[in-house]
Write a protein that holds these residues in place. Sequence first.
Motif, PDB file in Angstrom:
ATOM      1  N   GLU A  63     -29.806  65.038  46.729  1.00  0.00           N
ATOM      2  CA  GLU A  63     -29.395  63.674  47.032  1.00  0.00           C
ATOM      3  C   GLU A  63     -30.464  62.911  47.806  1.00  0.00           C
ATOM      4  N   SER A  64     -31.307  63.619  48.547  1.00  0.00           N
ATOM      5  CA  SER A  64     -32.418  62.948  49.226  1.00  0.00           C
ATOM      6  C   SER A  64     -33.418  62.401  48.215  1.00  0.00           C
ATOM      7  N   VAL A  65     -33.685  63.170  47.164  1.00  0.00           N
ATOM      8  CA  VAL A  65     -34.580  62.685  46.113  1.00  0.00           C
ATOM      9  C   VAL A  65     -33.924  61.552  45.334  1.00  0.00           C
ATOM     10  N   ALA A  66     -32.640  61.710  45.008  1.00  0.00           N
ATOM     11  CA  ALA A  66     -31.941  60.674  44.240  1.00  0.00           C
ATOM     12  C   ALA A  66     -31.812  59.376  45.018  1.00  0.00           C
ATOM     13  N   GLY A  67     -31.873  59.456  46.339  1.00  0.00           N
ATOM     14  CA  GLY A  67     -31.764  58.244  47.146  1.00  0.00           C
ATOM     15  C   GLY A  67     -33.023  57.407  47.182  1.00  0.00           C
ATOM     16  N   LEU A  68     -34.125  57.930  46.648  1.00  0.00           N
ATOM     17  CA  LEU A  68     -35.386  57.190  46.612  1.00  0.00           C
ATOM     18  C   LEU A  68     -35.578  56.568  45.233  1.00  0.00           C
ATOM     19  N   ARG A  69     -36.045  55.346  45.191  1.00  0.00           N
ATOM     20  CA  ARG A  69     -36.215  54.649  43.919  1.00  0.00           C
ATOM     21  C   ARG A  69     -37.541  55.018  43.283  1.00  0.00           C
ATOM     22  N   MET A  70     -37.482  55.427  42.008  1.00  0.00           N
ATOM     23  CA  MET A  70     -38.700  55.724  41.261  1.00  0.00           C
ATOM     24  C   MET A  70     -39.312  54.423  40.749  1.00  0.00           C
ATOM     25  N   GLN A  71     -40.610  54.240  40.981  1.00  0.00           N
ATOM     26  CA  GLN A  71     -41.293  53.016  40.592  1.00  0.00           C
ATOM     27  C   GLN A  71     -42.358  53.307  39.526  1.00  0.00           C
ATOM     28  N   TYR A  72     -42.420  52.421  38.543  1.00  0.00           N
ATOM     29  CA  TYR A  72     -43.511  52.454  37.564  1.00  0.00           C
ATOM     30  C   TYR A  72     -44.530  51.408  37.993  1.00  0.00           C
ATOM     31  N   MET A  73     -45.708  51.862  38.403  1.00  0.00           N
ATOM     32  CA  MET A  73     -46.701  51.006  39.026  1.00  0.00           C
ATOM     33  C   MET A  73     -47.832  50.668  38.045  1.00  0.00           C
ATOM     34  N   ARG A  74     -48.259  49.404  38.088  1.00  0.00           N
ATOM     35  CA  ARG A  74     -49.368  48.919  37.261  1.00  0.00           C
ATOM     36  C   ARG A  74     -50.457  48.367  38.191  1.00  0.00           C
ATOM     37  N   ARG A  75     -51.684  48.749  37.917  1.00  0.00           N
ATOM     38  CA  ARG A  75     -52.796  48.285  38.746  1.00  0.00           C
ATOM     39  C   ARG A  75     -53.158  46.851  38.368  1.00  0.00           C
ATOM     40  N   LYS A  76     -53.167  45.986  39.372  1.00  0.00           N
ATOM     41  CA  LYS A  76     -53.475  44.580  39.154  1.00  0.00           C
ATOM     42  C   LYS A  76     -54.149  44.021  40.400  1.00  0.00           C
ATOM     43  N   ASP A  77     -55.268  43.340  40.193  1.00  0.00           N
ATOM     44  CA  ASP A  77     -56.028  42.733  41.292  1.00  0.00           C
ATOM     45  C   ASP A  77     -56.408  43.764  42.347  1.00  0.00           C
ATOM     46  N   GLY A  78     -56.760  44.960  41.885  1.00  0.00           N
ATOM     47  CA  GLY A  78     -57.235  45.990  42.792  1.00  0.00           C
ATOM     48  C   GLY A  78     -56.159  46.766  43.513  1.00  0.00           C
ATOM     49  N   ARG A  79     -54.879  46.515  43.237  1.00  0.00           N
ATOM     50  CA  ARG A  79     -53.809  47.274  43.890  1.00  0.00           C
ATOM     51  C   ARG A  79     -52.667  47.510  42.913  1.00  0.00           C
ATOM     52  N   TYR A  80     -51.861  48.505  43.236  1.00  0.00           N
ATOM     53  CA  TYR A  80     -50.747  48.865  42.366  1.00  0.00           C
ATOM     54  C   TYR A  80     -49.526  48.025  42.710  1.00  0.00           C
ATOM     55  N   GLN A  81     -48.909  47.476  41.669  1.00  0.00           N
ATOM     56  CA  GLN A  81     -47.697  46.687  41.818  1.00  0.00           C
ATOM     57  C   GLN A  81     -46.637  47.224  40.863  1.00  0.00           C
ATOM     58  N   GLU A  82     -45.381  47.130  41.276  1.00  0.00           N
ATOM     59  CA  GLU A  82     -44.293  47.627  40.435  1.00  0.00           C
ATOM     60  C   GLU A  82     -44.132  46.750  39.206  1.00  0.00           C
ATOM     61  N   ASP A  83     -44.058  47.408  38.044  1.00  0.00           N
ATOM     62  CA  ASP A  83     -43.902  46.706  36.777  1.00  0.00           C
ATOM     63  C   ASP A  83     -42.418  46.722  36.397  1.00  0.00           C
ATOM     64  N   THR A  84     -41.710  45.680  36.737  1.00  0.00           N
ATOM     65  CA  THR A  84     -40.271  45.618  36.458  1.00  0.00           C
ATOM     66  C   THR A  84     -39.969  45.203  35.023  1.00  0.00           C
ATOM     67  N   ALA A  85     -40.988  44.772  34.277  1.00  0.00           N
ATOM     68  CA  ALA A  85     -40.773  44.363  32.887  1.00  0.00           C
ATOM     69  C   ALA A  85     -40.874  45.535  31.924  1.00  0.00           C
ATOM     70  N   SER A  86     -41.345  46.677  32.383  1.00  0.00           N
ATOM     71  CA  SER A  86     -41.522  47.834  31.512  1.00  0.00           C
ATOM     72  C   SER A  86     -40.185  48.518  31.239  1.00  0.00           C
ATOM     73  N   VAL A  87     -40.097  49.184  30.085  1.00  0.00           N
ATOM     74  CA  VAL A  87     -38.894  49.935  29.740  1.00  0.00           C
ATOM     75  C   VAL A  87     -38.695  51.094  30.710  1.00  0.00           C
ATOM     76  N   PHE A  88     -39.785  51.596  31.301  1.00  0.00           N
ATOM     77  CA  PHE A  88     -39.662  52.686  32.266  1.00  0.00           C
ATOM     78  C   PHE A  88     -38.865  52.258  33.494  1.00  0.00           C
ATOM     79  N   HIS A  89     -38.979  50.996  33.868  1.00  0.00           N
ATOM     80  CA  HIS A  89     -38.283  50.524  35.069  1.00  0.00           C
ATOM     81  C   HIS A  89     -36.770  50.679  34.907  1.00  0.00           C
TER      82      HIS A  89
END
Length: 424
Positions: A63-89
């Motif tokens: 439940e500790s693992v399930a309580g953390l949100r898995m993020q699909y990150m895309r590199r943009k402008d030199g840093r990783y940002q969450e890609d909420t438009a992807s099917v993985f999200h």
Amino acid sequence: MVNIWDSIKRLFAREMTAAAGDVGTPRASTPRSGGGVAVFSPYAGGDPMAVAAVYRCVTLLSESVAGLRMQYMRRKDGRYQEDTASVFHYLLTVQPQPEMSASDFWTMAVRLMLLDGNAYIYPRHVMGELTDLVLCHPKTVAHDPLNSRYYISDAYNGVFGTFEEKDIIHLYLHSSDGRRGDSILTHARRTMDIAGAGDVETENRFTNGGSVRGIISNDKTTTGFGEYQDKELEKTAESVDSRFSRGERIVSLPGQVDFKQISLSSTDMQFLESRKFTVREVCRFFGVHPSFVFDDTSSNYKSAEMANVAFLSNTLDPILKRIECELTRKLIPRALCCERKFMFDRRGIYSMDLQSLADYQKKTIESGIYTVNDWRRMENQPAIEGGDTVYLSTNLAPLGSEKLSGAAVAAAGENEDNNKTEEE
């Protein structure tokens, strides 16, 4: 098209389950939990989750693992940002497969990693499009590590066939060869047997009221016994033993009445101490501090804080990293390994510890890592004017630096004047 395929899949799965049953598991009577995934373990002594310490450790970790949100990150402008438009999200944060939410999915995946040793996830594609992530039913996957093949016959989820290494997400925590996972219970079998025996003995003691076993006789001699009457003595011993086996606790022999206890009390066996030791042994195998399973270990605020830090860094973080690495390895092409990645949002660890969360937010703002508006957006609060300014603490400056702010110079002069006044 996807809805039609889902209907056909469910119908086919029901028919196959009724006709043949799952591989290696009971048919229609298979217990279901957590969205239809039943846990079967190699523990020979019974259900390992019936042991309170095991239940708490497994529940805490999953439940500790399930309580953390898995993020699909895309590199943009030199840093990783969450890609909420992807099917993985959607698949990783809302619904990986039609029968499960993301919380149930990760809870069961981690539970299988701990108890069964392996968790297999099949990324299902329909018409070339990723539609869901299927957590395979236990005992339906045969892994051939020499040929890098996975043979799946999962009627429960409608997955059949032979798959390459790259097609299956294989999660495990401990391994003896680096290819197949080992259940914690295989290493903790002796401890589990002791814990199970302790539970059974506790039940027996409460059932019979803690009564002892013994023998009543009336003197030191017995009719018919003599120096050469070994056979008669053996018959009497067998008779007494059979009466004990039938559940009798007190037996009688002719002669002067005398009672001899032949069973040990809980104090003599140090029964309670052995049960406490078993709880701590289980915690050692799972890497969980005894205080997390409500053991009566004496602790104070500092020790509790250090136990929490050790749990996050030594127990929980390795599980998170293994899941992140396997998802990145199987779902992201090699050419994009530096542009995409999967990552748990570890800030959720402090979601219920408001004091630690507030201290963390304050320090990140003071060190210039986040701005006020960055944290306000994370807390679902509207941005404020001037909140995007990056602040940096100026309590320290390089030795001999002349680039002090006017406020710092004024403060230094004021302190000097005060010192002179005190000397006069």
